[in-house]
Every structure is written in C-alpha cells, then in structure tokens.
Write a protein that holds these residues in place. Structure first.
Motif, short mmCIF file in Angstrom:
data_model
loop_
_atom_site.label_atom_id
_atom_site.label_comp_id
_atom_site.label_asym_id
_atom_site.label_seq_id
_atom_site.Cartn_x
_atom_site.Cartn_y
_atom_site.Cartn_z
N SER A 1 -11.12 3.51 22.70
CA SER A 1 -12.12 4.12 21.83
C SER A 1 -12.10 5.64 22.00
O SER A 1 -11.73 6.18 23.05
CB SER A 1 -13.51 3.58 22.14
OG SER A 1 -13.92 4.00 23.42
N VAL A 2 -12.52 6.32 20.95
CA VAL A 2 -12.48 7.78 20.93
C VAL A 2 -13.39 8.35 22.02
O VAL A 2 -13.05 9.35 22.65
CB VAL A 2 -12.90 8.31 19.54
CG1 VAL A 2 -13.00 9.82 19.54
CG2 VAL A 2 -11.92 7.83 18.49
N GLY A 3 -14.51 7.72 22.27
CA GLY A 3 -15.43 8.22 23.28
C GLY A 3 -14.81 8.27 24.67
O GLY A 3 -15.00 9.24 25.40
N VAL A 4 -14.06 7.26 25.02
CA VAL A 4 -13.41 7.23 26.33
C VAL A 4 -12.34 8.31 26.41
O VAL A 4 -12.23 9.01 27.43
CB VAL A 4 -12.80 5.84 26.59
CG1 VAL A 4 -11.97 5.83 27.85
CG2 VAL A 4 -13.88 4.79 26.65
N ILE A 5 -11.58 8.47 25.35
CA ILE A 5 -10.53 9.48 25.34
C ILE A 5 -11.13 10.88 25.45
O ILE A 5 -10.64 11.72 26.22
CB ILE A 5 -9.67 9.35 24.07
CG1 ILE A 5 -8.97 8.00 24.06
CG2 ILE A 5 -8.66 10.48 23.97
CD1 ILE A 5 -8.32 7.65 22.74
N VAL A 6 -12.20 11.14 24.73
CA VAL A 6 -12.86 12.44 24.78
C VAL A 6 -13.43 12.68 26.18
O VAL A 6 -13.33 13.79 26.72
CB VAL A 6 -13.96 12.54 23.70
CG1 VAL A 6 -14.84 13.75 23.92
CG2 VAL A 6 -13.32 12.57 22.32
N PHE A 7 -14.02 11.66 26.78
CA PHE A 7 -14.58 11.81 28.12
C PHE A 7 -13.50 12.19 29.13
O PHE A 7 -13.67 13.11 29.93
CB PHE A 7 -15.28 10.51 28.54
CG PHE A 7 -15.86 10.56 29.92
CD1 PHE A 7 -16.96 11.34 30.20
CD2 PHE A 7 -15.28 9.82 30.94
CE1 PHE A 7 -17.48 11.39 31.48
CE2 PHE A 7 -15.79 9.86 32.23
CZ PHE A 7 -16.90 10.65 32.50
N VAL A 8 -12.37 11.49 29.10
CA VAL A 8 -11.28 11.79 30.03
C VAL A 8 -10.71 13.18 29.72
O VAL A 8 -10.38 13.94 30.64
CB VAL A 8 -10.19 10.71 29.96
CG1 VAL A 8 -8.99 11.08 30.81
CG2 VAL A 8 -10.76 9.37 30.40
N GLY A 9 -10.64 13.53 28.45
CA GLY A 9 -10.18 14.87 28.09
C GLY A 9 -11.11 15.96 28.59
O GLY A 9 -10.66 17.01 29.05
N LEU A 10 -12.41 15.71 28.52
CA LEU A 10 -13.37 16.69 29.03
C LEU A 10 -13.26 16.82 30.55
O LEU A 10 -13.39 17.93 31.09
CB LEU A 10 -14.78 16.30 28.64
CG LEU A 10 -15.15 16.51 27.17
CD1 LEU A 10 -16.54 15.95 26.88
CD2 LEU A 10 -15.07 17.97 26.80
#
Length: 52
Positions: free
Chosen positions: A25-34
């Motif tokens: 999911s996009v939320g997980v990817i964004v979290f790891v990216g942050l």
C-alpha cells in the motif's frame, strides 16, 4: 555516526523500492520513504560543523 545513518537510509530506500515492486500500500511505502529521508537528514546534520 553519519556513515551509519547514510547506510540506514540506503537500506530503507531499497526497502521502499522493494515494497513498491511487491504492490504494498502507498501508506507503507511513504512511511518507509519518510524514514529514509529522516535518516539522510540526520546524516547530513551530523556532518554540519558547530559549537557544542
């Protein structure tokens, strides 16, 4: 300490890319990216000279 933060950032970027390729999911990817962004910023700030 800065090299360790840069290594951590690289691992997190690789993890985010892997998650993206696996269809996470996009939320997980964004979290790891942050997290990767924060590790990079920490490494850069660690290198900034200053009086303590």
């Amino acid at each position: 300490m800065a090299p360790a933060l840069f290594v951590l950032a690289g691992v997190l970027v690789g993890g985010a890319w892997s998650l993206h390729r696996q269809g996470a999911s996009v939320g997980v990817i964004v979290f790891v990216g942050l997290l990767a962004l924060m590790a990079t910023a920490g490494g850069v700030l660690w290198l900034v000279p200053g009086d303590a």
